[in-house]
Design an enzyme around this catalytic site. Structure first.
Site, mmCIF file in Angstrom:
data_model
loop_
_atom_site.group_PDB
_atom_site.id
_atom_site.type_symbol
_atom_site.label_atom_id
_atom_site.label_comp_id
_atom_site.label_asym_id
_atom_site.label_seq_id
_atom_site.Cartn_x
_atom_site.Cartn_y
_atom_site.Cartn_z
ATOM 1 N N GLU A 186 38.052 45.429 49.395
ATOM 2 C CA GLU A 186 38.980 46.505 49.018
ATOM 3 C C GLU A 186 38.656 47.832 49.698
ATOM 4 O O GLU A 186 38.499 48.869 49.045
ATOM 5 C CB GLU A 186 39.023 46.642 47.486
ATOM 6 C CG GLU A 186 39.448 45.343 46.827
ATOM 7 C CD GLU A 186 39.541 45.425 45.297
ATOM 8 O OE1 GLU A 186 39.159 46.465 44.742
ATOM 9 O OE2 GLU A 186 40.011 44.456 44.689
ATOM 10 N N ASN B 233 37.792 41.334 52.541
ATOM 11 C CA ASN B 233 38.704 40.841 51.512
ATOM 12 C C ASN B 233 39.502 42.022 50.956
ATOM 13 O O ASN B 233 38.953 43.100 50.748
ATOM 14 C CB ASN B 233 37.829 40.222 50.392
ATOM 15 C CG ASN B 233 38.585 39.395 49.384
ATOM 16 O OD1 ASN B 233 39.382 38.542 49.748
ATOM 17 N ND2 ASN B 233 38.334 39.634 48.096
ATOM 18 N N HIS C 68 46.854 38.493 44.430
ATOM 19 C CA HIS C 68 47.230 38.685 43.027
ATOM 20 C C HIS C 68 48.702 39.116 43.027
ATOM 21 O O HIS C 68 49.018 40.296 43.094
ATOM 22 C CB HIS C 68 46.368 39.775 42.375
ATOM 23 C CG HIS C 68 44.916 39.431 42.295
ATOM 24 N ND1 HIS C 68 44.429 38.422 41.494
ATOM 25 C CD2 HIS C 68 43.834 39.954 42.915
ATOM 26 C CE1 HIS C 68 43.120 38.351 41.615
ATOM 27 N NE2 HIS C 68 42.730 39.267 42.476
ATOM 28 N N GLU D 268 41.972 34.960 45.805
ATOM 29 C CA GLU D 268 41.966 35.279 44.364
ATOM 30 C C GLU D 268 43.350 35.027 43.768
ATOM 31 O O GLU D 268 43.892 35.833 43.015
ATOM 32 C CB GLU D 268 41.546 36.741 44.145
ATOM 33 C CG GLU D 268 40.207 37.072 44.791
ATOM 34 C CD GLU D 268 39.699 38.480 44.495
ATOM 35 O OE1 GLU D 268 40.261 39.149 43.602
ATOM 36 O OE2 GLU D 268 38.745 38.903 45.152
ATOM 37 N N ASP E 167 46.545 34.415 41.866
ATOM 38 C CA ASP E 167 47.246 34.225 40.596
ATOM 39 C C ASP E 167 48.647 34.782 40.793
ATOM 40 O O ASP E 167 48.857 35.693 41.591
ATOM 41 C CB ASP E 167 46.523 34.830 39.386
ATOM 42 C CG ASP E 167 46.024 36.254 39.572
ATOM 43 O OD1 ASP E 167 46.662 37.027 40.312
ATOM 44 O OD2 ASP E 167 45.004 36.611 38.960
HETATM 45 C C1 XIL Z 1 37.844 41.058 38.272
HETATM 46 C C2 XIL Z 1 37.331 40.054 37.252
HETATM 47 O O1 XIL Z 1 38.220 38.972 37.201
HETATM 48 C C3 XIL Z 1 37.220 40.699 35.899
HETATM 49 O O2 XIL Z 1 36.593 39.815 34.976
HETATM 50 C C4 XIL Z 1 36.411 41.985 35.986
HETATM 51 O O3 XIL Z 1 36.422 42.636 34.727
HETATM 52 C C5 XIL Z 1 37.001 42.902 37.034
HETATM 53 O O4 XIL Z 1 37.052 42.222 38.279
HETATM 54 N N1 XIL Z 1 39.703 41.971 42.928
HETATM 55 C C6 XIL Z 1 38.450 41.447 43.075
HETATM 56 C C7 XIL Z 1 37.802 40.787 41.925
HETATM 57 O O5 XIL Z 1 37.915 41.427 44.194
HETATM 58 O O6 XIL Z 1 36.399 40.933 41.956
HETATM 59 C C8 XIL Z 1 38.347 41.271 40.607
HETATM 60 O O7 XIL Z 1 37.770 40.493 39.559
HETATM 61 C C9 XIL Z 1 39.844 41.195 40.605
HETATM 62 C C10 XIL Z 1 40.423 42.042 41.698
#
Ligand code: XIL
Length: 497
Positions: free
Chosen positions: A135, A195, A235, A266, A268
């Site tokens: 990020e 990432n 996401h 990641e 979803d």
């Molecule tokens: C999230 C986890 O799923 C949560 O449990 C935690 O509280 C916060 O982080 N981007 C990322 C992940 O790179 O590490 C994040 O994970 C979600 C967004």
């Protein structure tokens, strides 16, 4: 075949359908993974998935001490061991991040480098992929880097928009350089990834160019010699920058064309995408994402961000493949769609070809994720552990007409040096390049990356490798080399072909 028809050529075997995500994915030549915590290592994890990302326990707020040491490694060890005994790849997540930074918040590059070294060395090749930088880019499609720590450690001394000049610092580059040094020194197979989220499409909602994706692309292209893989977090939700756009596959492809692996890291998908320009149901949306990855040979893995909706970080979106919890799970329609799509394997679509001879292009059919990443060597020995350059001296050659120009940046320490060379195309696109420079007496090149070299001392010619010979007009690529002795007064001369 008639003109304009669509030919879909199945590449994978048309054998009986696999019944788990991991088996179907493996047959198609990619991994299918899940994010998990040590307290959720239920049997389903090893049954359905062949890759594991620690959802939280490999973040700096768990792992790092303020001096860059390691602490609280037991959760990470549990996950790594579980992955090994279930024949799963592990993605380390994550080394440099503004969030969940814990004791590293505000740390210097030298401390980050210490942490990077400790973390990579602890698990070595047991970690297939490390998210080195997570990020780095800010929200709202600006295309800018974040201004939060650690990204405030970027310094563009003369404000020219790049971070290559004398006095510049770049936490992204420096962290990747350090990570690559550690991987090389340890002889690890670990690949190093960057990432981010909202980088998935070429465009965002309404067809606006995805400036965040473009900025990520520039980072990967510029630092290609240190970066092996790119993660699209994926996401997907109603945020206008977080949609599944129809050009997802094209964006995956352009990163793949840089020679890096691309992963959906990641995944979803909000089950109610009222704002989504491809609309339709969640299962169909999953299908589209999986298909976009399958259609790009270098898209080598997909990871969902949790097992079930109720145990997800975004449970209200019901974005995952299972319902249920605590080890008892039920498959959703999205699961069936993903499995079905994976079972179709990698296909190549040759659409809208206006002739009767539709090309039957072949696609790599290997059944394991192929590392198409060049295995060029990267600086290893004699590098100060902090890897903070003791000098950074850019010098430029005079641009040679319409061909190319080259400039060098030297990081030196007593007895050794690393030189980064930037090759910039002139007014026209070039298809190959040759950079000649003369080392001072006593200097010897010990290794080079992203280039071939003619000699180790005296006048050395560096030429492009397969993936970086073509440079568009006004664009640049970089290669580098490490050596012993001194590297003063280098004057590179670039010739294009
Ligand atoms: C999230 C986890 O799923 C949560 O449990 C935690 O509280 C916060 O982080 N981007 C990322 C992940 O790179 O590490 C994040 O994970 C979600 C967004």
């Amino acid at each position: 075949m008639v003109g304009g028809a669509v030919a879909v050529q199945s590449i994978g075997p048309a054998a009986a359908a696999e019944t788990t995500l991991r088996a179907a994915a493996a047959k198609a030549g990619l991994f299918f993974g899940v994010a998990a915590s040590p307290n959720r290592l239920y049997p389903i994890v090893g049954q359905e998935f062949n890759q594991l990302t620690p959802e939280n326990v490999m973040k700096p707020d768990t792992l790092a001490t303020s001096s860059g040491g390691l602490q609280n490694t037991s959760g990470a060890d549990t996950l790594v061991n579980h992955a090994q005994s279930n024949n799963m790849l592990v993605r380390g997540h994550t080394l440099v991040w503004h969030s969940q930074a814990g004791a590293l918040q505000g740390a210097s590059q030298a401390t980050l480098n210490t942490f990077i070294g400790n973390a990579i060395n602890r698990w070595g090749s047991k970690i297939a992929y490390w998210d080195v930088v997570n990020e780095a880019l800010e929200d709202n499609n600006t295309g800018r880097r974040r201004n939060q720590w650690p990204h405030t450690m970027n310094r563009d001394a003369n404000g020219d928009g790049d971070y290559f000049d004398s006095g510049d610092t770049d936490v992204i580059r420096d962290s990747f350089i350090r990570a690559k040094q550690v991987v090389q020194a340890g002889g690890f197979t670990t690949k190093l990834c960057i990432n981010d989220y909202d980088v998935e499409g070429l465009t965002v909602q309404g067809g606006t160019p995805n400036r965040k994706a473009n900025a990520l692309y520039d980072i990967v292209r510029n630092y290609r010699q240190y970066i092996d893989c790119v993660g699209f977090q994926s996401h997907f939700n109603d945020n206008p920058n977080s949609i599944i756009s129809s050009d997802l596959q094209a964006n995956i492809q352009r990163f793949a064309d840089l020679g890096v692996e691309v992963h959906i890291t990641e995944l979803d998908i909000d089950d109610d995408l009222s704002n989504n320009d491809i609309g339709s149901g969640q299962a169909e949306n999953y299908r589209k994402v999986v298909r976009a990855c399958l259609n790009v040979a270098k898209c080598t893995g997909i990871t969902v961000w949790g097992i079930s909706d109720s145990e997800s970080w975004r449970s209200s979106e019901r974005g995952l493949l299972f319902t249920g919890g605590n080890g008892s799970y039920q498959k959703k329609a999205a699961y069936t769609a993903v499995l079905d799509e994976l079972n179709k394997g990698r296909t190549v679509s040759t659409s809208s070809v206006p002739t009767s001879s539709v090309p039957t292009s072949s696609v790599p059919t290997s059944s394991v994720p192929t590392s198409s990443v060049p295995t060029s060597s990267v600086p290893t020995s004699s590098v100060p552990t902090s890897s903070v350059p003791t000098s950074s001296v850019p010098t430029s050659s005079v641009p040679t007409g319409g061909g190319c120009s080259a400039s060098v940046s030297v990081n030196a320490w007593t007895g050794g040096f690393v030189v980064s060379v930037r090759v910039t195309a002139g007014a026209s696109t070039i298809n190959g390049w040759n950079v000649r420079l003369t080392l001072p007496s006593g200097a010897t090149v010990t290794n080079a990356w992203s280039a071939n070299r003619s000699a180790n001392s005296g006048t050395v010619q560096f030429t492009n490798v397969s993936y970086n010979g073509r440079v568009n007009a006004g664009q640049y690529t970089e290669f580098g080399f490490q050596g012993t002795g001194t590297a003063t007064g280098l004057t590179p001369v670039c010739t294009a072909s």
